[in-house]
Design a protein around this motif. Structure first.
Motif, PDB file in Angstrom:
ATOM      1  N   SER A  89      -1.469  -4.859   1.258  1.00 17.41           N
ATOM      2  CA  SER A  89      -1.591  -6.487   1.220  1.00 17.41           C
ATOM      3  C   SER A  89      -2.774  -7.104   1.078  1.00 17.41           C
ATOM      4  CB  SER A  89      -0.861  -7.017   2.616  1.00 17.41           C
ATOM      5  OG  SER A  89       0.419  -6.626   3.229  1.00 17.41           O
ATOM      6  N   VAL A  90      -2.874  -8.245   0.083  1.00 17.60           N
ATOM      7  CA  VAL A  90      -3.911  -8.718  -0.218  1.00 17.60           C
ATOM      8  C   VAL A  90      -3.910 -10.205   0.043  1.00 17.60           C
ATOM      9  CG1 VAL A  90      -4.699  -6.964  -2.055  1.00 17.60           C
ATOM     10  CG2 VAL A  90      -3.359  -9.054  -2.731  1.00 17.60           C
ATOM     11  N   ASP A  91      -4.970 -11.114   0.290  1.00 22.02           N
ATOM     12  CA  ASP A  91      -4.807 -12.567   0.382  1.00 22.02           C
ATOM     13  C   ASP A  91      -6.316 -13.011   0.157  1.00 22.02           C
ATOM     14  OD1 ASP A  91      -3.347 -14.676   0.829  1.00 22.02           O
ATOM     15  OD2 ASP A  91      -3.962 -14.801   2.844  1.00 22.02           O
ATOM     16  N   ALA A  92      -6.449 -14.123  -0.254  1.00 19.08           N
ATOM     17  CA  ALA A  92      -7.857 -14.932  -0.494  1.00 19.08           C
ATOM     18  C   ALA A  92      -7.728 -16.245   0.297  1.00 19.08           C
ATOM     19  CB  ALA A  92      -7.819 -15.400  -1.926  1.00 19.08           C
ATOM     20  N   TYR A 103     -11.934 -12.418  -0.609  1.00 22.14           N
ATOM     21  CA  TYR A 103     -10.511 -11.985  -0.503  1.00 22.14           C
ATOM     22  C   TYR A 103     -10.594 -10.700   0.187  1.00 22.14           C
ATOM     23  CZ  TYR A 103     -12.208  -9.353  -4.701  1.00 22.14           C
ATOM     24  OH  TYR A 103     -13.128  -8.483  -5.367  1.00 22.14           O
ATOM     25  N   GLN A 104      -9.438 -10.271   0.738  1.00 25.60           N
ATOM     26  CA  GLN A 104      -9.567  -9.049   1.623  1.00 25.60           C
ATOM     27  C   GLN A 104      -7.977  -8.145   1.246  1.00 25.60           C
ATOM     28  OE1 GLN A 104     -10.103  -9.988   5.547  1.00 25.60           O
ATOM     29  NE2 GLN A 104      -8.093 -10.869   5.810  1.00 25.60           N
ATOM     30  N   GLY A 128      -9.260 -15.841  -6.231  1.00 31.17           N
ATOM     31  CA  GLY A 128      -9.459 -14.682  -4.951  1.00 31.17           C
ATOM     32  C   GLY A 128      -8.242 -13.867  -5.101  1.00 31.17           C
ATOM     33  N   GLU A 129      -7.075 -14.483  -5.104  1.00 30.98           N
ATOM     34  CA  GLU A 129      -5.668 -13.586  -5.133  1.00 30.98           C
ATOM     35  C   GLU A 129      -5.684 -12.697  -6.331  1.00 30.98           C
ATOM     36  OE1 GLU A 129      -3.506 -13.560  -2.733  1.00 30.98           O
ATOM     37  OE2 GLU A 129      -3.613 -15.780  -1.740  1.00 30.98           O
ATOM     38  N   ALA A 149       3.027   0.299  -2.754  1.00 27.45           N
ATOM     39  CA  ALA A 149       3.328  -1.006  -3.202  1.00 27.45           C
ATOM     40  C   ALA A 149       2.173  -2.086  -2.528  1.00 27.45           C
ATOM     41  CB  ALA A 149       4.710  -1.521  -2.968  1.00 27.45           C
ATOM     42  N   ILE A 150       2.006  -3.281  -3.445  1.00 30.92           N
ATOM     43  CA  ILE A 150       1.138  -4.000  -3.035  1.00 30.92           C
ATOM     44  C   ILE A 150       1.639  -5.301  -2.848  1.00 30.92           C
ATOM     45  CG2 ILE A 150      -0.970  -5.494  -3.809  1.00 30.92           C
ATOM     46  CD1 ILE A 150      -1.846  -3.156  -5.702  1.00 30.92           C
ATOM     47  N   TYR A 151       1.556  -6.040  -1.853  1.00 29.93           N
ATOM     48  CA  TYR A 151       2.138  -7.410  -1.613  1.00 29.93           C
ATOM     49  C   TYR A 151       1.015  -8.153  -1.861  1.00 29.93           C
ATOM     50  CZ  TYR A 151       6.394  -5.666   0.850  1.00 29.93           C
ATOM     51  OH  TYR A 151       7.530  -4.923   0.962  1.00 29.93           O
ATOM     52  N   THR A 152       1.464  -9.688  -2.230  1.00 26.67           N
ATOM     53  CA  THR A 152       0.856 -10.677  -2.454  1.00 26.67           C
ATOM     54  C   THR A 152       1.541 -11.973  -2.128  1.00 26.67           C
ATOM     55  OG1 THR A 152      -0.678 -12.020  -3.947  1.00 26.67           O
ATOM     56  CG2 THR A 152       1.243 -10.791  -4.810  1.00 26.67           C
ATOM     57  N   ASP A 153       1.017 -13.063  -1.747  1.00 24.28           N
ATOM     58  CA  ASP A 153       1.795 -14.298  -1.543  1.00 24.28           C
ATOM     59  C   ASP A 153       1.614 -15.296  -2.608  1.00 24.28           C
ATOM     60  OD1 ASP A 153      -0.527 -15.334  -0.718  1.00 24.28           O
ATOM     61  OD2 ASP A 153       0.001 -15.791   1.328  1.00 24.28           O
TER      62      ASP A 153
END
Length: 217
Positions: A89-92, A103-104, A128-129, A149-153
């Protein structure tokens, strides 16, 4: 004494429907209800706010009146189970717009950190996202990983990756030149590489904050 008397008056009368018990029926106290369900292996009962509701319910099936709660529990369980374990999962986070951005990326289930970039001056959350997604894709490809898979909001970041272009209105300044360099490199990577890893929108409403969230809301 007067206070207790008023307290008794204020207490609402409840009606207890026992569909299946020692003696099925409608009862006006919890004590009476307990007598009918005590020791019964499959007792079915529920309280109602007024007699009309209780009489209506008693004539119908018990499961009509607990179905909503049961369904909610099942749906919640299904939602949790729907999260792909083989995922990251990634987020900014950005303080201001523009502002200090970072971001991380973390493992979705364990929340183990994978990478963290920033802080960068004069950035935006969407950038960042976007950079987080491309960074994750590039890392997976480097490791010959085409299945995680990669999750992003961020729907915006997903669309930017799909179009291979960061459609930002951010103005270039001396402070964010490094961000624009990262954007250029990210766009070039997307144009020159193919990937099969799924990018999935995180269901915040059902699952809560994305695991990579910075926790600053």
């Amino acid at each position: 004494m007067r206070f207790q008397f008023l307290k008794i008056l204020a207490k609402k009368q409840k009606y207890y429907v026992v569909w299946e018990g020692n003696v099925p029926g409608i009862f006006t106290s919890w004590v009476e209800c307990q007598e009918q369900i005590k020791g019964h292996p499959s007792a079915k009962y529920k309280s109602f706010e007024n007699l009309a509701e209780a009489e209506y319910a008693f004539k119908r099936n018990y499961f009509e009146f607990v179905k909503k709660n049961v369904s909610s529990t099942i749906l919640k369980k299904q939602s949790i189970e729907a999260i792909i374990s083989d995922s990251i999962s990634v987020d900014a986070a950005c303080s201001g717009n523009p502002g200090v951005m970072e971001y991380q990326c973390v493992e979705t289930i364990s929340k183990k950190p994978i990478f963290h970039q920033g802080p960068f001056k004069d950035g935006t959350n969407n950038i960042g996202e976007f950079l987080g997604l491309v960074h994750a894709l590039a890392l997976l490809q480097k490791n010959n990983n085409q299945h995680t898979a990669i999750y992003t909001d961020s729907i915006t970041a997903i669309s930017w990756v799909k179009n291979k272009k960061a459609k930002t209105n951010l103005a270039l300044t001396k402070n964010n030149a490094v961000i624009f360099d990262l954007i250029t490199r990210a766009e070039a990577w997307l144009k020159n590489n193919k990937f099969s890893n799924k990018i999935i929108k995180w269901n915040t409403e059902s699952w809560g904050e994305i695991p990579a969230d910075f926790g600053r809301k």
